[in-house]
Design a protein around this motif. Structure first.
Motif, short mmCIF file in Angstrom:
data_model
loop_
_atom_site.label_atom_id
_atom_site.label_comp_id
_atom_site.label_asym_id
_atom_site.label_seq_id
_atom_site.Cartn_x
_atom_site.Cartn_y
_atom_site.Cartn_z
N ILE A 424 -17.20 -11.75 0.21
CA ILE A 424 -18.45 -10.72 0.72
C ILE A 424 -17.87 -9.20 0.52
O ILE A 424 -18.37 -8.67 -0.25
N LYS A 425 -16.92 -8.88 1.20
CA LYS A 425 -16.26 -7.71 0.64
C LYS A 425 -15.72 -7.53 -1.06
O LYS A 425 -16.37 -6.13 -1.14
N ASN A 426 -15.50 -8.57 -1.20
CA ASN A 426 -14.56 -7.55 -2.23
C ASN A 426 -15.72 -8.90 -3.60
O ASN A 426 -14.75 -8.59 -4.96
N ARG A 427 -16.71 -8.94 -3.59
CA ARG A 427 -17.13 -9.48 -4.41
C ARG A 427 -17.80 -9.35 -5.64
O ARG A 427 -17.94 -7.85 -5.83
N SER A 428 -17.66 -9.65 -7.36
CA SER A 428 -17.75 -8.78 -8.57
C SER A 428 -17.83 -9.43 -9.69
O SER A 428 -17.32 -11.62 -9.39
N PHE A 429 -17.57 -9.69 -10.56
CA PHE A 429 -17.40 -10.09 -12.00
C PHE A 429 -16.46 -10.98 -11.82
O PHE A 429 -16.27 -12.04 -12.53
N TRP A 430 -15.23 -10.37 -11.82
CA TRP A 430 -14.71 -11.18 -11.79
C TRP A 430 -13.44 -11.91 -10.48
O TRP A 430 -13.28 -12.88 -11.38
#
Length: 449
Positions: A424-430
């Motif tokens: 949840i904190k780091n969600r991103s495309f990558w």
């Protein structure tokens, strides 16, 4: 020192690319018994460049760029060998199904597979460590709790890190030591260049001015908890308090990311829904022959914003488990259900939920409503995982080893929550792309999800 896995992955990738092309040069030299000229090189470099792109993708899916690739060196030859088997099949299909390039290098391909395997294996066993870790820097860690012990042991007893802790200091003991003589003077006498600090601990604040002065002596500082996240890919639970959520978690939509994520959900789920559609007649007949029961299991789970959603699956148990019958031990897996679980076919109907927008392809796994109620009462901040849409696969599904299935396990669910909070904190495309590829690897290897 950096525990940022991206640097390691980039170095590994660059080394692989260089050696793949060097291996091709060696192969042409071995095959023709002379230095390959520009015409010979050009005829092979262009088609093999497409092959290398596919190979590197296979390496990524196989986990060869993962954070702990170099830890399990005994497993590396086997993992690389399995990857090369897939690469061999890919290469044969490429050259014989797509004859556009005009070459079908049987002997060259065989020689190249042997040479490239040896080069990449040697690079990962010996070359990478020499490049990325030429010398270890001395460090001191100041913190408390289990996270302090875990980081200290992991870094000092694992050769992959370019640092070593010469001392670990519990914050509870800071007031009882002479900070100047026992810490500051050791920085100069033992050439300490890094401090890992529990910056959220109030007991460290009185000593921050002393530490600040060390910046001018070339010492750098990292957050101990950020280091923990980088190493294990989860949020340390001792850190999770109200202020942590205020700093790191937001329910505000990430517009561009959300649009991309929804687009991928639709584009991927539509073609994959043909799998359960084609399988349905066979599953229907098999279930009717075994126990005469229905095909579907409709499970009530908790989605985004704590809303109830109904997840569709092929039935695998003697009771359909409709609407969230959680923890019913008398329910047994049928023979047809066992096959569906082993092949993961029971999960494919959930793509309908993805297409509808109930869940996403990537996100925290949705729980039964009864389980959510139980864990919300037992685990602080558990409901934070419902700030975003749940998913078919997620960070916790890939890295949490002891999943609690259909039974109460507060201890393991806390660990699972720490992985969900990291996502949840780091969600991103990558991160979603990485989870998607590693999910494919998991499905192909039939390991647990």
């Amino acid at each position: 020192m950096s525990v940022n896995n991206r640097k390691e992955a980039i170095v590994l990738l660059l080394g692989d690319i260089i050696l793949l092309y060097f291996g091709l040069w060696l192969t042409l030299f071995a095959r023709h018994g002379r230095l390959p000229d520009s015409e010979l090189l050009l005829a092979h470099i262009v088609p093999f460049s497409f092959i290398f792109l596919a190979w590197l993708t296979v390496f990524f899916v196989a986990g060869l760029y993962g954070s702990h690739t170099l830890i399990f060196k005994r497993r590396l030859p086997g993992l690389l060998f399995k990857s090369q088997i897939v690469n061999s099949i890919t290469t044969v299909v490429f050259f014989y199904v797509i004859p556009y390039f005009g070459i079908t290098p049987k002997t060259i391909l065989f020689i190249y597979l042997v040479i490239s395997f040896g080069l990449v294996l040697f690079w990962r066993l010996y070359g990478f460590s020499a490049v990325i870790n030429p010398a270890k820097e001395n460090a001191i860690i100041i913190g408390r709790g289990e996270e302090l012990k875990e980081i200290f042991y992991e870094v000092n007893y694992n050769p992959r890190y370019s640092m070593k802790f010469i001392s670990s200091i519990d914050t509870d003991a800071l007031e009882m030591i002479d900070f100047q003589s026992e810490i500051v003077e050791r920085v100069y006498s033992e050439n300490v260049t890094l401090f890992a600090l529990d910056l959220h601990n109030e007991k460290i604040k009185p000593f921050v001015p002393h530490l600040y002065n060390l910046i001018f002596s070339g010492v750098h500082f990292v957050d101990m908890h950020k280091m923990y996240e980088d190493i294990w890919g989860r949020v340390p639970l001792s850190l999770v308090k109200y202020n942590w959520f205020l700093e790191n978690i937001s329910s505000t939509p990430k517009s561009l990311f959300d649009v991309f994520k929804r687009s991928m959900d639709i584009l991927v789920s539509i073609p994959l829904l043909f799998v359960p559609a084609v399988c349905f007649p066979f599953v229907f007949v098999a279930m009717k022959l075994e126990d005469g029961g229905g095909v579907w299991s409709v499970q009530e789970r908790v989605g985004k914003n704590n809303l109830k959603i109904k997840i569709l699956k092929f039935r695998t148990m003697t009771v359909s488990n409709d609407f969230g019958q959680w923890g019913k031990v008398q329910n047994k897996v049928t023979r047809v259900g066992n096959f569906l679980r082993r092949t993961r076919l029971d999960e494919f109907p959930q793509l309908w939920n993805v297409l509808k927008g109930d869940i996403s392809l990537i996100g925290p796994r949705p729980e039964f409503a009864e389980a959510v109620k139980h864990y919300t009462d037992e685990i602080p901040y558990y409901n934070v995982r419902h700030l975003i849409k749940p998913g078919l696969s997620g960070w916790a599904q890939l890295y949490h080893e002891n999943h609690p299935h259909h039974k109460a396990d507060v201890s393991e669910t806390k660990v699972k929550l720490s992985y969900d909070l990291y996502y949840i904190k780091n969600r991103s495309f990558w991160l979603d792309f990485r989870i998607a590829l590693q999910t494919v690897r998991t499905l192909l290897s039939r390991s647990g999800m």
